[in-house]
Design a protein around this motif. Structure first.
Motif, PDB file in Angstrom:
ATOM      1  N   MET A  70     -43.354  91.449  61.545  1.00  0.00           N
ATOM      2  CA  MET A  70     -42.993  92.758  61.006  1.00  0.00           C
ATOM      3  C   MET A  70     -42.118  93.548  61.991  1.00  0.00           C
ATOM      4  N   LYS A  71     -42.452  93.402  63.275  1.00  0.00           N
ATOM      5  CA  LYS A  71     -41.679  94.099  64.300  1.00  0.00           C
ATOM      6  C   LYS A  71     -40.232  93.622  64.304  1.00  0.00           C
ATOM      7  N   LYS A  72     -40.035  92.294  64.168  1.00  0.00           N
ATOM      8  CA  LYS A  72     -38.680  91.753  64.145  1.00  0.00           C
ATOM      9  C   LYS A  72     -37.908  92.249  62.925  1.00  0.00           C
ATOM     10  N   THR A  73     -38.617  92.351  61.797  1.00  0.00           N
ATOM     11  CA  THR A  73     -37.969  92.820  60.566  1.00  0.00           C
ATOM     12  C   THR A  73     -37.524  94.266  60.705  1.00  0.00           C
ATOM     13  N   LEU A  74     -38.397  95.117  61.287  1.00  0.00           N
ATOM     14  CA  LEU A  74     -38.048  96.519  61.495  1.00  0.00           C
ATOM     15  C   LEU A  74     -36.887  96.656  62.478  1.00  0.00           C
ATOM     16  N   THR A  75     -36.933  95.853  63.547  1.00  0.00           N
ATOM     17  CA  THR A  75     -35.852  95.898  64.536  1.00  0.00           C
ATOM     18  C   THR A  75     -34.535  95.462  63.927  1.00  0.00           C
ATOM     19  N   ARG A  76     -34.584  94.386  63.115  1.00  0.00           N
ATOM     20  CA  ARG A  76     -33.375  93.899  62.457  1.00  0.00           C
ATOM     21  C   ARG A  76     -32.808  94.954  61.517  1.00  0.00           C
ATOM     22  N   GLY A  77     -33.694  95.618  60.765  1.00  0.00           N
ATOM     23  CA  GLY A  77     -33.249  96.669  59.854  1.00  0.00           C
ATOM     24  C   GLY A  77     -32.640  97.843  60.594  1.00  0.00           C
ATOM     25  N   LEU A  78     -33.271  98.218  61.724  1.00  0.00           N
ATOM     26  CA  LEU A  78     -32.768  99.341  62.515  1.00  0.00           C
ATOM     27  C   LEU A  78     -31.419  99.016  63.128  1.00  0.00           C
ATOM     28  N   MET A  79     -31.268  97.820  63.688  1.00  0.00           N
ATOM     29  CA  MET A  79     -30.026  97.436  64.345  1.00  0.00           C
ATOM     30  C   MET A  79     -28.864  97.349  63.360  1.00  0.00           C
ATOM     31  N   ASN A  80     -29.146  97.029  62.113  1.00  0.00           N
ATOM     32  CA  ASN A  80     -28.076  96.957  61.116  1.00  0.00           C
ATOM     33  C   ASN A  80     -27.808  98.306  60.463  1.00  0.00           C
ATOM     34  N   LEU A  81     -28.853  99.122  60.307  1.00  0.00           N
ATOM     35  CA  LEU A  81     -28.703 100.402  59.625  1.00  0.00           C
ATOM     36  C   LEU A  81     -28.182 101.497  60.538  1.00  0.00           C
ATOM     37  N   LEU A  82     -28.624 101.510  61.810  1.00  0.00           N
ATOM     38  CA  LEU A  82     -28.291 102.598  62.725  1.00  0.00           C
ATOM     39  C   LEU A  82     -26.795 102.748  62.970  1.00  0.00           C
ATOM     40  N   PRO A  83     -26.042 101.671  63.288  1.00  0.00           N
ATOM     41  CA  PRO A  83     -24.593 101.860  63.498  1.00  0.00           C
ATOM     42  C   PRO A  83     -23.884 102.425  62.277  1.00  0.00           C
ATOM     43  N   MET A  84     -24.252 101.939  61.088  1.00  0.00           N
ATOM     44  CA  MET A  84     -23.624 102.434  59.862  1.00  0.00           C
ATOM     45  C   MET A  84     -23.973 103.896  59.629  1.00  0.00           C
ATOM     46  N   ALA A  85     -25.253 104.250  59.821  1.00  0.00           N
ATOM     47  CA  ALA A  85     -25.697 105.621  59.584  1.00  0.00           C
ATOM     48  C   ALA A  85     -25.027 106.587  60.558  1.00  0.00           C
ATOM     49  N   LEU A  86     -24.955 106.207  61.840  1.00  0.00           N
ATOM     50  CA  LEU A  86     -24.333 107.080  62.837  1.00  0.00           C
ATOM     51  C   LEU A  86     -22.834 107.243  62.574  1.00  0.00           C
ATOM     52  N   SER A  87     -22.171 106.159  62.177  1.00  0.00           N
ATOM     53  CA  SER A  87     -20.734 106.232  61.885  1.00  0.00           C
ATOM     54  C   SER A  87     -20.461 107.157  60.715  1.00  0.00           C
ATOM     55  N   ILE A  88     -21.241 106.995  59.646  1.00  0.00           N
ATOM     56  CA  ILE A  88     -21.082 107.855  58.468  1.00  0.00           C
ATOM     57  C   ILE A  88     -21.374 109.306  58.827  1.00  0.00           C
ATOM     58  N   TRP A  89     -22.412 109.528  59.642  1.00  0.00           N
ATOM     59  CA  TRP A  89     -22.772 110.903  60.032  1.00  0.00           C
ATOM     60  C   TRP A  89     -21.659 111.545  60.855  1.00  0.00           C
ATOM     61  N   LEU A  90     -21.056 110.789  61.784  1.00  0.00           N
ATOM     62  CA  LEU A  90     -19.974 111.338  62.605  1.00  0.00           C
ATOM     63  C   LEU A  90     -18.758 111.703  61.754  1.00  0.00           C
ATOM     64  N   PHE A  91     -18.364 110.788  60.855  1.00  0.00           N
ATOM     65  CA  PHE A  91     -17.205 111.068  60.011  1.00  0.00           C
ATOM     66  C   PHE A  91     -17.499 112.199  59.029  1.00  0.00           C
ATOM     67  N   TRP A  92     -18.717 112.259  58.525  1.00  0.00           N
ATOM     68  CA  TRP A  92     -19.090 113.338  57.615  1.00  0.00           C
ATOM     69  C   TRP A  92     -19.086 114.683  58.339  1.00  0.00           C
ATOM     70  N   SER A  93     -19.589 114.706  59.584  1.00  0.00           N
ATOM     71  CA  SER A  93     -19.595 115.940  60.374  1.00  0.00           C
ATOM     72  C   SER A  93     -18.170 116.411  60.632  1.00  0.00           C
ATOM     73  N   LEU A  94     -17.263 115.467  60.949  1.00  0.00           N
ATOM     74  CA  LEU A  94     -15.859 115.827  61.160  1.00  0.00           C
ATOM     75  C   LEU A  94     -15.249 116.367  59.874  1.00  0.00           C
ATOM     76  N   PHE A  95     -15.562 115.724  58.750  1.00  0.00           N
ATOM     77  CA  PHE A  95     -15.048 116.181  57.460  1.00  0.00           C
ATOM     78  C   PHE A  95     -15.520 117.590  57.140  1.00  0.00           C
ATOM     79  N   ILE A  96     -16.815 117.843  57.350  1.00  0.00           N
ATOM     80  CA  ILE A  96     -17.383 119.161  57.058  1.00  0.00           C
ATOM     81  C   ILE A  96     -16.766 120.227  57.967  1.00  0.00           C
ATOM     82  N   SER A  97     -16.555 119.888  59.246  1.00  0.00           N
ATOM     83  CA  SER A  97     -15.977 120.861  60.184  1.00  0.00           C
ATOM     84  C   SER A  97     -14.553 121.231  59.779  1.00  0.00           C
TER      85      SER A  97
END
Length: 201
Positions: free
Chosen positions: A1-28
């Motif tokens: 289960m730990k490996k599954t959570l880590t795998r999900g985090l490692m794949n989701l986090l870069p995408m989420a942070l990238s979208i958040w940064l571009f969205w923040s720039l767009f909103i600004s």
């Protein structure tokens, strides 16, 4: 289960942070545009209207800077402001960083090189420019010296060292890939190789 959570985090986090940064720039930028619209007496239209206005203004400014009188006037204003030491330091640094993104149709001058270390190992470095300031050339021993940037892992900062060109080993490796390798201490390169091996299997 730990490996599954880590795998999900490692794949989701870069995408989420990238979208958040571009969205923040767009909103600004959209907020800045909305302020300009409000100053013109135009009420709120829709989300993105301010961003479109800012994009149009930037495009028009780009067109204006293709006109010689505008370029001359801006250069004159720039020279006047550069007389102030604090402004010169801040503006000069921002301008140099911005110039890295503007190749103006010219091939990038950054080169990836290897530099031999005292312990026999090699460090990955980057020749950012072939132009070494004259005061440094006058102070250094005879030889062709070039500034080489050694990027620190997991940091934006790096160390610039002057190295003799004859001591450099040119590497046929793109600046972007080599920079990613240095920034992640080789993890990104290893991950890419693992993905390639899995795809081949």
């Amino acid at each position: 289960m730990k490996k599954t959570l880590t795998r999900g985090l490692m794949n989701l986090l870069p995408m989420a942070l990238s979208i958040w940064l571009f969205w923040s720039l767009f909103i600004s930028l959209d907020g800045l545009g909305q302020v300009l619209l409000n100053s013109l007496g135009v009420s709120y239209l829709f989300l993105g209207a301010g961003f479109i206005l800012v994009s149009i203004i930037v495009f028009i400014v780009g067109l204006l800077f293709s006109v010689s009188p505008i370029v001359w006037l801006y250069s004159w204003l720039e020279r006047q402001l550069m007389k102030f030491p604090l402004f010169k330091s801040v503006y000069g640094s921002i301008r140099d960083i911005a110039s890295l993104m503007n190749t103006d149709g010219k091939p990038k001058s950054q080169k990836t090189v290897l530099v031999k270390q005292a312990n026999g190992g090699y460090a990955v470095g980057f020749i950012m420019s072939d132009n070494t300031p004259k005061p440094l050339i006058d102070a250094l021993p005879e030889g062709e010296w070039v500034p080489v940037l050694f990027q620190l892992s997991y940091q934006v900062a790096g160390v610039t060292t002057l190295v003799k060109r004859e001591d450099l080993i040119d590497v046929d490796w793109s600046f972007e890939e080599a920079m990613r390798f240095n920034l992640t201490a080789g993890i990104s390169s290893t991950k890419s190789s693992d993905n390639l091996n899995r795809n081949n299997d």
